[in-house]
Scaffold this motif. Structure first.
Motif, short mmCIF file in Angstrom:
data_model
loop_
_atom_site.label_atom_id
_atom_site.label_comp_id
_atom_site.label_asym_id
_atom_site.label_seq_id
_atom_site.Cartn_x
_atom_site.Cartn_y
_atom_site.Cartn_z
N MET A 121 -21.76 -5.56 -13.86
CA MET A 121 -22.71 -5.16 -12.59
C MET A 121 -23.94 -5.05 -12.96
SD MET A 121 -20.90 -4.24 -9.85
CE MET A 121 -22.01 -2.54 -9.27
N THR A 122 -24.37 -5.14 -14.21
CA THR A 122 -25.87 -4.73 -14.75
C THR A 122 -26.64 -5.99 -14.42
OG1 THR A 122 -25.41 -5.01 -16.99
CG2 THR A 122 -25.18 -2.86 -16.17
N LEU A 123 -26.11 -7.21 -14.44
CA LEU A 123 -26.72 -8.41 -14.48
C LEU A 123 -27.41 -8.67 -13.08
CD1 LEU A 123 -24.81 -10.31 -17.07
CD2 LEU A 123 -26.92 -9.44 -17.31
N THR A 124 -28.56 -8.96 -12.85
CA THR A 124 -29.01 -9.59 -11.52
C THR A 124 -28.84 -11.05 -11.54
OG1 THR A 124 -31.03 -9.60 -12.27
CG2 THR A 124 -30.62 -7.58 -11.30
N SER A 125 -28.57 -11.71 -12.48
CA SER A 125 -28.32 -12.94 -12.38
C SER A 125 -26.85 -13.26 -12.09
CB SER A 125 -28.40 -13.80 -13.87
OG SER A 125 -27.91 -12.84 -14.68
N LEU A 126 -25.79 -12.19 -11.98
CA LEU A 126 -24.55 -12.67 -11.42
C LEU A 126 -24.22 -12.14 -10.27
CD1 LEU A 126 -22.46 -11.41 -14.67
CD2 LEU A 126 -22.80 -14.02 -13.68
N PRO A 127 -23.58 -13.01 -9.49
CA PRO A 127 -23.14 -12.59 -8.06
C PRO A 127 -22.09 -11.27 -8.04
CG PRO A 127 -21.96 -14.60 -8.31
CD PRO A 127 -22.89 -14.42 -9.57
N PHE A 128 -22.26 -10.42 -7.21
CA PHE A 128 -21.21 -9.54 -6.85
C PHE A 128 -20.60 -9.34 -5.93
CE2 PHE A 128 -20.09 -5.02 -5.75
CZ PHE A 128 -19.09 -4.87 -6.65
N ARG A 188 -21.02 -12.14 -1.17
CA ARG A 188 -21.65 -11.62 -2.54
C ARG A 188 -23.22 -11.11 -2.24
NH1 ARG A 188 -22.94 -17.60 -4.91
NH2 ARG A 188 -24.10 -18.25 -3.12
N TYR A 189 -23.73 -10.51 -3.29
CA TYR A 189 -25.05 -10.11 -3.44
C TYR A 189 -25.44 -9.77 -4.74
CZ TYR A 189 -24.01 -4.94 -3.16
OH TYR A 189 -23.44 -3.77 -3.67
N HIS A 190 -26.63 -9.15 -4.98
CA HIS A 190 -27.36 -8.98 -6.23
C HIS A 190 -28.39 -10.05 -6.49
CE1 HIS A 190 -24.56 -5.94 -8.29
NE2 HIS A 190 -24.78 -5.50 -7.19
N GLY A 191 -29.57 -9.69 -6.97
CA GLY A 191 -30.56 -10.57 -7.44
C GLY A 191 -30.77 -11.70 -6.30
N ARG A 192 -30.84 -12.99 -6.68
CA ARG A 192 -31.04 -13.95 -5.50
C ARG A 192 -29.83 -14.04 -4.53
NH1 ARG A 192 -33.50 -19.90 -6.48
NH2 ARG A 192 -33.25 -20.74 -4.21
N PHE A 193 -28.73 -13.71 -5.02
CA PHE A 193 -27.85 -13.88 -4.04
C PHE A 193 -27.87 -12.77 -2.96
CE2 PHE A 193 -26.03 -14.92 -8.25
CZ PHE A 193 -25.66 -16.08 -8.10
N SER A 194 -28.56 -11.78 -2.99
CA SER A 194 -28.73 -10.72 -1.84
C SER A 194 -29.68 -11.35 -0.93
CB SER A 194 -29.52 -9.53 -2.66
OG SER A 194 -28.65 -8.56 -3.36
N PHE A 195 -30.80 -12.21 -1.70
CA PHE A 195 -31.73 -12.92 -0.60
C PHE A 195 -31.00 -13.87 0.22
CE2 PHE A 195 -34.56 -16.65 0.09
CZ PHE A 195 -35.39 -15.87 0.55
N GLU A 196 -30.07 -14.70 -0.68
CA GLU A 196 -29.49 -15.64 0.20
C GLU A 196 -28.41 -15.04 1.24
OE1 GLU A 196 -27.69 -17.95 -2.96
OE2 GLU A 196 -29.54 -19.00 -3.22
N THR A 197 -27.74 -14.06 0.92
CA THR A 197 -26.86 -13.23 1.75
C THR A 197 -27.71 -13.09 3.32
OG1 THR A 197 -25.21 -12.42 0.13
CG2 THR A 197 -25.76 -11.19 2.21
N PHE A 198 -28.79 -12.32 3.00
CA PHE A 198 -29.59 -12.18 4.37
C PHE A 198 -30.44 -13.24 4.97
CE2 PHE A 198 -28.32 -7.85 2.60
CZ PHE A 198 -27.85 -7.15 3.66
N SER A 199 -30.35 -14.29 4.26
CA SER A 199 -31.20 -15.56 5.02
C SER A 199 -29.98 -16.57 5.45
CB SER A 199 -31.80 -16.29 3.63
OG SER A 199 -32.73 -15.28 3.10
N HIS A 200 -30.59 -17.26 6.60
CA HIS A 200 -29.90 -18.17 7.17
C HIS A 200 -30.74 -19.54 6.54
CE1 HIS A 200 -28.32 -21.25 9.93
NE2 HIS A 200 -29.46 -21.50 10.39
N PRO A 201 -29.75 -20.47 5.68
CA PRO A 201 -30.10 -21.79 5.57
C PRO A 201 -30.50 -22.88 6.56
CG PRO A 201 -27.99 -21.48 4.88
CD PRO A 201 -28.43 -20.10 5.52
#
Length: 469
Positions: free
Chosen positions: A395-402, A412-425
């Motif tokens: 859980m401590t790694l921002t590079s891993l999706p949670f 999923r979220y954490h790190g870039r995955f949080s940004f992608e979760t709340f973004s529409h591609p």
């Protein structure tokens, strides 16, 4: 009229104005969140202590530090994440521009839980802000002191035109869900997750559901028992077991159980002293209803370690259960308390079969000195996350999706995955208005002789594969 309709409409108007889209605005709001964490640190420590007796060390580690790490990681990388992602083109579009634009969804709803009321509320919010959204934030009413703190102080740091905190019980939260949001992020139980998903379906709103489950922990015969006991005890009894990724039960051989029990007893004494009730390092159950539910689970199997309770302070001792049967109540629901059942299995294959016969968990743990054992458990099971020879630390790694899978969650979220979760591609192709002669082959009246040219211009060809036999 829905009591929150006006609020949602106001935030939508702010989002439509484009206010949240510039990178400078997003950075300013993220930095404001950082100031909230710094300036209200003592208030957070006091509120979490009042709600569940959470030790300051655990709050620093699991609430404040994780949020700050997420925040810094996002600020360090936001410029890169926001860039358009240019993609490969076919022959006919070689002179054009084709890319993916990361668009914000709009007005999002974030519903946080009570067990980590700062972390699990602010980490999704960081992703929502980074992606350029407006947000309605609903903290849990169960952790009422943190709820009050967030409601009274967080709006002083964020732009009130674009972000709002709503305090609501079950009935009010149900009314809140009736509004049309562009994305809903929920952390909580599977039963409430179904309610959220049903409400979202009425507006075809996408969701992330961070739920829970019974996280297995397989301990093989070839491992350092002392280290296993310390890492399992820490993961199980951190926050008095009220952690969605805590190891929920241990699977091991009868021989390993006999070695593990004294090692667990030693680890518990090392961490919390001879009487954990007097330890400043051990939290309490969050409320009376939760206390009664967890205490009832002590009737499963036999208590090998611990088992003491105190209703007035909502204390349940770090407890290990043995002789637990598969149909015992403690094996029918996520424990969410300081109880660790041990179930004996004859082999690793039996452990894998036991895990696969149940809903897929949020986390799966394996302890073994043999890489072959670790890889076999990893390859033959399915879970939201996986960690070998430790607990919770993934859980401590921002590079891993949670995130979970199946019953344990969606998204999923954490790190870039949080940004992608709340973004529409958003796919974009920008073509020139000229060169019309190049388009003639696709227009009617159709002619079969044009097909080879069109196929060559638009089809993706498979690369040649060299197979070495």
């Amino acid at each position: 009229m829905n009591p929150h309709e006006g609020l949602v409409s106001r935030l939508r108007a702010a989002w439509l104005s484009g206010k949240t889209r510039p990178m400078e605005y997003r950075v300013a709001q993220l930095e404001a969140l950082g100031r909230f964490l710094d300036e209200k640190k003592q208030d957070i420590l006091e509120a979490t202590a009042l709600d569940m007796g959470k030790p300051p060390f655990e709050v620093e580690l699991s609430e404040i530090s994780i949020c700050r790490s997420e925040l810094n990681h996002t600020l360090n990388n936001l410029g890169t994440w926001m860039k358009d992602e240019h993609v490969q083109k076919n022959w006919v579009t070689q002179l054009d521009s084709a890319f993916i634009r990361k668009d914000p969804y709009g007005v999002v709803l974030i519903i946080g839980p009570w067990n980590y009321p700062i972390n699990l509320l602010l980490v999704p919010l960081i992703g929502a802000i980074a992606a350029g959204n407006c947000a309605v934030i609903k903290p849990s009413e169960i952790s009422r002191n943190v709820e009050r703190l967030v409601a009274e102080t967080l709006p002083k740091y964020l732009d009130k035109d674009c972000f709002a905190v709503v305090t609501a019980g079950v009935e009010e939260a149900t009314r809140l869900l009736e509004n049309k949001f562009d994305y809903i992020f929920f952390t909580g139980s599977p039963s409430v997750g179904r309610i959220v998903m049903t409400a979202a379906a009425k507006h075809l709103t996408p969701v992330t559901l961070e739920l829970g489950g019974k996280n297995p922990c397989y301990v093989s015969d070839n491992c350092n028992v002392h280290n296993v006991a310390r890492r399992v005890a820490w993961g199980r009894f951190f926050n008095a077991g009220q952690t969605c990724v805590a190891p929920d039960y241990v699977l091991c051989s009868l021989e390993m159980q006999e070695k593990l029990l004294p090692a667990l007893r030693e680890a518990i004494t090392e961490f919390y002293g001879p009487n954990p009730q007097e330890s400043p390092n051990f939290a309490r159950i969050v409320g009376d209803k939760h206390f009664q539910r967890v205490r009832a689970l002590l009737n499963s199997g036999n208590v090998a370690i611990g088992g003491q309770t105190d209703t007035e302070t909502r204390y349940i001792a770090p407890t290990v259960l043995v002789d637990v049967q598969q149909d015992d109540p403690v094996m029918q629901e996520e424990i969410f308390g300081p109880i660790l059942p041990i179930i004996t299995v004859a082999s690793m294959d039996d452990a894998i079969a036991f895990i696969n016969a149940r809903e897929r968990p949020l986390a799966l743990y394996v302890f073994s000195s043999c890489k072959k054992v670790v890889n076999q458990v990893l390859e033959q099971t399915s879970s939201g996350g996986f960690c070998a020879n430790d607990t919770i630390m993934h859980m401590t790694l921002t590079s891993l999706p949670f995130g979970g899978i199946g019953q344990s969650g969606l998204g999923r979220y954490h790190g870039r995955f949080s940004f992608e979760t709340f973004s529409h591609p958003r796919s974009a192709l920008l073509r020139g208005i000229g060169r019309e002669a190049l388009n003639d082959p696709r227009y009617p009246p159709y002619a079969a002789r044009r097909l080879p040219l069109l196929r060559a211009a638009t089809e993706t060809k498979r690369r040649a594969v060299c197979a070495i036999l």
